[in-house]
Design a protein around this motif. Sequence first.
Motif, PDB file in Angstrom:
ATOM      1  N   ILE A 125       0.836  -1.198   0.000  1.00 21.68           N
ATOM      2  CA  ILE A 125       0.000   0.000   0.000  1.00 21.68           C
ATOM      3  C   ILE A 125       0.870   1.247   0.000  1.00 21.68           C
ATOM      4  O   ILE A 125       1.637   1.489   0.938  1.00 21.68           O
ATOM      5  CB  ILE A 125      -0.937   0.007   1.219  1.00 21.68           C
ATOM      6  N   ARG A 126       0.761   2.032  -1.055  1.00 23.05           N
ATOM      7  CA  ARG A 126       1.459   3.312  -1.158  1.00 23.05           C
ATOM      8  C   ARG A 126       0.484   4.476  -1.302  1.00 23.05           C
ATOM      9  O   ARG A 126       0.840   5.622  -1.054  1.00 23.05           O
ATOM     10  CB  ARG A 126       2.417   3.306  -2.352  1.00 23.05           C
ATOM     11  N   THR A 127      -0.736   4.174  -1.723  1.00 24.38           N
ATOM     12  CA  THR A 127      -1.766   5.189  -1.909  1.00 24.38           C
ATOM     13  C   THR A 127      -3.094   4.647  -1.393  1.00 24.38           C
ATOM     14  O   THR A 127      -3.232   3.449  -1.106  1.00 24.38           O
ATOM     15  CB  THR A 127      -1.932   5.560  -3.399  1.00 24.38           C
ATOM     16  N   ALA A 128      -4.084   5.542  -1.302  1.00 23.35           N
ATOM     17  CA  ALA A 128      -5.420   5.109  -0.883  1.00 23.35           C
ATOM     18  C   ALA A 128      -6.002   4.110  -1.877  1.00 23.35           C
ATOM     19  O   ALA A 128      -6.697   3.160  -1.488  1.00 23.35           O
ATOM     20  CB  ALA A 128      -6.332   6.318  -0.743  1.00 23.35           C
ATOM     21  N   ARG A 129      -5.712   4.285  -3.147  1.00 22.48           N
ATOM     22  CA  ARG A 129      -6.198   3.339  -4.160  1.00 22.48           C
ATOM     23  C   ARG A 129      -5.602   1.948  -3.945  1.00 22.48           C
ATOM     24  O   ARG A 129      -6.272   0.929  -4.124  1.00 22.48           O
ATOM     25  CB  ARG A 129      -5.859   3.845  -5.559  1.00 22.48           C
ATOM     26  N   ASP A 130      -4.324   1.907  -3.540  1.00 17.87           N
ATOM     27  CA  ASP A 130      -3.694   0.616  -3.245  1.00 17.87           C
ATOM     28  C   ASP A 130      -4.411  -0.092  -2.104  1.00 17.87           C
ATOM     29  O   ASP A 130      -4.519  -1.317  -2.092  1.00 17.87           O
ATOM     30  CB  ASP A 130      -2.227   0.817  -2.865  1.00 17.87           C
ATOM     31  N   ALA A 131      -4.879   0.680  -1.111  1.00 22.13           N
ATOM     32  CA  ALA A 131      -5.584   0.084   0.024  1.00 22.13           C
ATOM     33  C   ALA A 131      -6.865  -0.612  -0.444  1.00 22.13           C
ATOM     34  O   ALA A 131      -7.191  -1.715   0.017  1.00 22.13           O
ATOM     35  CB  ALA A 131      -5.903   1.143   1.071  1.00 22.13           C
TER      36      ALA A 131
END
Length: 246
Positions: A125-131
């Motif tokens: 997870i590096r961004t909210a989209r990755d989450a």
Amino acid sequence: MTDSVPVRCPACRREQSFTPPTYPCSCGAPLTLPVLHDSSPEEIEHRTWEATWVAANCATCGRQGSWPQPEFGCPCGALVRVPVASAPDPTERAPATARPRNAAAPAAGPPGRAALRPAFQPVTIRTARDAVTAAAQYLKWLGFHGVRQPEEGQAASGVDLCGPGVVAQVDPTTRPTALRDIECLWLNGLNESAVSVFFSLAGYARDARARADALHIPLFIMDLTGTPQPVNDPADSLIRVGPPEG
């Protein structure tokens, strides 16, 4: 109760009383971030995803996770980041006797669906989209099929992922998930006759956790490795037996 520590604002040089935040580890124990007393806080001028998180080890189970970096707003208007002690290597810690929630329990009776699954492959997870992507992969690993991001109108109502028999919300913020978010997801699940599943990066407020337990909503927390961990009994049950058949 966590003791407060004196912290000096780097912008106005005024000393503030700061209480280190406490988060729930997946083993169920409270984890208080170890604020450094003798280091200098820094003013936040540009916020980045990576700088929002800090690694810390749970003193109970020894597991290392990523947690929201402590910060506070000074009356002078500055947003201040508070330094935290670097997490020691968890392999050098003696494990506690308490069993983490995600640890395997002693065998009792026939194995559930969990025994038939391959190992979960996390999504960093590096961004909210990755989450959201990590949560979608986990739901598929649990056995839910056709998991996707909903139409724009449904997403605005508190659903980030949906599929046959499941709706899920992912909270990528640095604040514990609130009661209202739990209740909103539950209503969506009720309307869709679906299982409601919640994923959070910063844990859950106490009343939110209590309401989720009462409503039998599985709760998971995720760190930046993208591996969800169960934090209540409904989540443990979902891992063990998988989605309802039907």
